[in-house]
Design a protein around this motif. Structure first.
Motif, mmCIF file in Angstrom:
data_model
loop_
_atom_site.group_PDB
_atom_site.id
_atom_site.type_symbol
_atom_site.label_atom_id
_atom_site.label_comp_id
_atom_site.label_asym_id
_atom_site.label_seq_id
_atom_site.Cartn_x
_atom_site.Cartn_y
_atom_site.Cartn_z
ATOM 1 N N UNK C 87 -10.779 0.469 -20.653
ATOM 2 C CA UNK C 87 -10.205 0.018 -21.932
ATOM 3 C C UNK C 87 -8.698 -0.218 -21.809
ATOM 4 N N UNK C 91 -6.597 -3.771 -22.415
ATOM 5 C CA UNK C 91 -5.477 -3.916 -23.356
ATOM 6 C C UNK C 91 -4.223 -4.395 -22.614
ATOM 7 N N UNK C 111 -14.385 -1.762 -27.688
ATOM 8 C CA UNK C 111 -13.506 -2.924 -27.882
ATOM 9 C C UNK C 111 -13.853 -3.718 -29.144
ATOM 10 N N UNK C 185 -9.858 -11.784 -27.977
ATOM 11 C CA UNK C 185 -8.643 -11.220 -27.378
ATOM 12 C C UNK C 185 -8.522 -9.778 -27.823
ATOM 13 N N UNK C 186 -8.180 -8.903 -26.889
ATOM 14 C CA UNK C 186 -7.932 -7.499 -27.219
ATOM 15 C C UNK C 186 -6.670 -7.093 -26.466
ATOM 16 N N UNK C 187 -5.567 -6.821 -27.205
ATOM 17 C CA UNK C 187 -4.297 -6.572 -26.558
ATOM 18 C C UNK C 187 -3.914 -7.794 -25.730
ATOM 19 N N UNK C 188 -3.513 -7.555 -24.471
ATOM 20 C CA UNK C 188 -3.177 -8.661 -23.580
ATOM 21 C C UNK C 188 -4.378 -9.141 -22.784
ATOM 22 N N UNK C 189 -5.567 -8.617 -23.092
ATOM 23 C CA UNK C 189 -6.763 -8.940 -22.315
ATOM 24 C C UNK C 189 -7.716 -9.861 -23.044
ATOM 25 N N UNK C 190 -8.471 -10.604 -22.242
ATOM 26 C CA UNK C 190 -9.484 -11.506 -22.801
ATOM 27 C C UNK C 190 -10.865 -10.940 -22.500
ATOM 28 N N UNK C 223 -2.727 -13.485 -17.986
ATOM 29 C CA UNK C 223 -1.547 -14.322 -18.121
ATOM 30 C C UNK C 223 -0.361 -13.554 -17.529
#
Lengths: 242, 242, 242, 242
Positions: C87, C91, C111, C185-190, C223
């Motif tokens: 997790x 994020x 998530x 999208x969750x935080x900086x994650x896909x 990214x």
């Protein structure tokens, strides 16, 4: 919201006059069948393509909270000037419920910004509409799904913007799926696209279809607030660098 | 996606020719400044309002993967026929990046389906753009925020559909906020609205602004697949072999 | 983005060892079949439930750009501490692709924030997956739809948050629909949820399934930017009232 | 929807007992001030952290249509078992309104699936909340914006999933922006996060804040329909009678 909603039902009203099969199903017009099934409106007016100004005079539009739209074979006959007036009313808060073949109406295409094209087939497909957003007021009183024994098929890809909220997805006997209950905000107005209702089937007598349209009318009624103000604007604050 | 992207930059190119202040900042036109800052394009063409067909011939449009659009004082001079061609190319997959006052361009309003109106002020406001979607490729290499020391203010309410993805929100010294980086899918095409870039400020020389536009070009490049087919459609096989 | 993507495939790897039918289809495990079909990854590691720390040590997680997750009968055996680590990596930017019965994994439920429940049936239903977002890179190279001749049925209502982007909707022979390709999208994650892949069918050898997973890996790669900073924060400006 | 809404206001109720400044502003607790401003509820109950079961017994939860949540310094003291009960009620339709520092409550983090972290500052910043969705019932009766003369600052990046609908964006004197009115569907329940309300300011006496909370209660009330059914499911009729 809710208590006092003035509805206008706009109908092209051509199939009913020119096609015996349709006339047998909707002898008083599709608009009348929709009106009979409507709950929660404080008043219902009709406006037809062949009325002067298509029935959508300034007086009528300004006195309408939610406009329901059914059209099919004569979208091109709707005057651009009237489309512009309906559009301006939506942006300023009037709710709009677009039914079935209204996906290709000038007003819906203008509000969507896409081609609104789709696949279709007239072959008595069974349609089953599944609820994918159980929290939405538009499906109040609706079960996990409901069926229409025979309908025209509409299939993906449906060229619409991604709905702000997707409420219903249809399954068709012939192998297709379709986003059948789609919600959009446009300006201060709410828009609901609802797929069912081909003229050769008695869809607008169906209890679930009527319930969804009634719910949508309540949901789409304008919110009571001042409209946004646009244009040149003085500063509210002044900043100094620390 | 990515490797070979043909970009066309469309510019109204009127302020640069008629206003000394703008000419001093952008002596070769806004389009040239944007092109100089662009990374990741395999080719860059220019198209200007006063070119024949506004520079957007079928040959140019068919050879464009991503179109960047800057316009302001002469939106009304853009021919409807050309707007229609650009629109059709977007629906069929061409990326479109609309900059600043392009919010009122015919093509952006047509794709949005709303008035695209907003509040504005020319008063040298400081603008600070905050990243609200840290996962999006359009903000690759961008910090938590970036600043433009002086810009025209654009303020809410901005009359657009809710973006499919909201990436940047601006803070303005005078007290306003604005949705400054907005993503939309329209048909097979991707659209990015990016707020900064008033003609009287050197915004298109800013490293962060250039980075965002370069990222957006890569993101908006067409996906390599067949276009959807629409229209009358036979039933599909519905039974598995058992 | 794109050029250098390190993938880890996590597999429960129990059905393959305990069920002859599954072993016959996936003699080297589902993870191996997924790996064989993967394009665009610069490296592929495996991590299995029965490995120490389920194969997801800090070293492995920190060296993973995109994690693919297949689990079914032993979700409860995955240690909470490892779920927490996965997790936190999501994020902070790691991509996550959750396959089929992974909808009930601890990491996916955490998530999503919902029950992730659904309807299901093991009856060799034909599945047809329709593309509803033709602009999305996850469907690059995919036609208007693709078919799996026999699959487990998953049906709505699927108790997930409305996807940030909905890419695929499934039609099933037995009468159901399902949101089969869902982006978050969750935080900086896909995060991408992709429905197909019941262990008793050779789904991970299917060319379209492999293409979608390969596209998703490229899309979900992190990214390249600094992570957001949170907590107590000094003012950037000072205001005086005019 | 609408006519008969039972509200429970949950308050941590610690600052009011331990901090003189807070006690002076909210002598009867924040929950009482919220209750006094509430319109449209048919009944209002209170539940406090230090009540048995935090006041959230099965009887109370089953008799609650909309739960309002204010917590800050003692999130960790809320028992996981109670959080699980609240969560299950939301998934089954109970509305939830999370206020201010409730962004870090166990229940909000569980429903969001993200860290819910943010930037903050206690420095008497002026806050101005701008309406970005003029069609939403939550801003009925609210102008283009409203101001709170002094508040705690919350700034982006706010680590939440993209809201299903974004209604309000805050501007802060110190230079930040924040997504302050955020809407989510979770299962059959509706969730609204509303930013204002630091304990050292008289925010819950503000007429606009009270109006937004009252609107949100009406909007979040459960929709009257059967809950979805999950699990093993037989095939449905797939053929129309022809």
């Amino acid at each position: 919201m809710g208590a006092n909603i003035k509805v206008t039902i706009w109908n092209e009203h051509r199939h009913e006059l020119s096609n015996e099969k349709v006339a047998a199903i909707y002898p008083n017009g599709i608009h009348t069948a929709i009106a009979e099934g409507l709950e929660g409106a404080s008043s219902v007016k009709f406006a037809l393509l062949d009325d002067p100004q298509h029935g959508l005079t300034d007086e009528v539009l300004n006195d309408t909270d939610v406009l329901i739209w059914w059209g099919h074979m004569a979208h091109h006959e709707v005057q651009d000037e009237i489309v512009e007036k309906v559009y301006n009313r939506v942006i300023k808060g009037m709710g709009l419920i677009v039914l079935h073949s209204g996906h290709f109406s000038k007003i819906f295409k203008k509000l969507m910004g896409t081609s609104c094209d789709l696949k279709w087939r007239e072959a008595d497909d069974k349609e089953r509409l599944w609820v994918v957003n159980p929290a939405h007021p538009i499906v109040e009183g609706i079960g996990p799904y409901f069926e229409l024994p025979k309908e025209e098929m509409y299939g993906e890809h449906f060229d619409i913007p991604a709905p702000d909220e997707l409420v219903l997805i249809s399954w068709f006997e012939g192998g297709e799926v379709f986003r059948s209950g789609c919600i959009y905000n446009r300006g201060a107005g709410k828009v609901f696209y609802f797929r069912p209702g081909h003229e050769t089937y008695p869809t607008y007598y169906d209890a679930n279809v009527r319930k969804v349209i009634s719910n949508a009318v309540k949901w789409a009624a304008p919110v009571n607030r001042e409209l946004p103000v646009y244009g040149n604007s003085k500063p509210l604050e002044t900043i100094s660098e620390k």
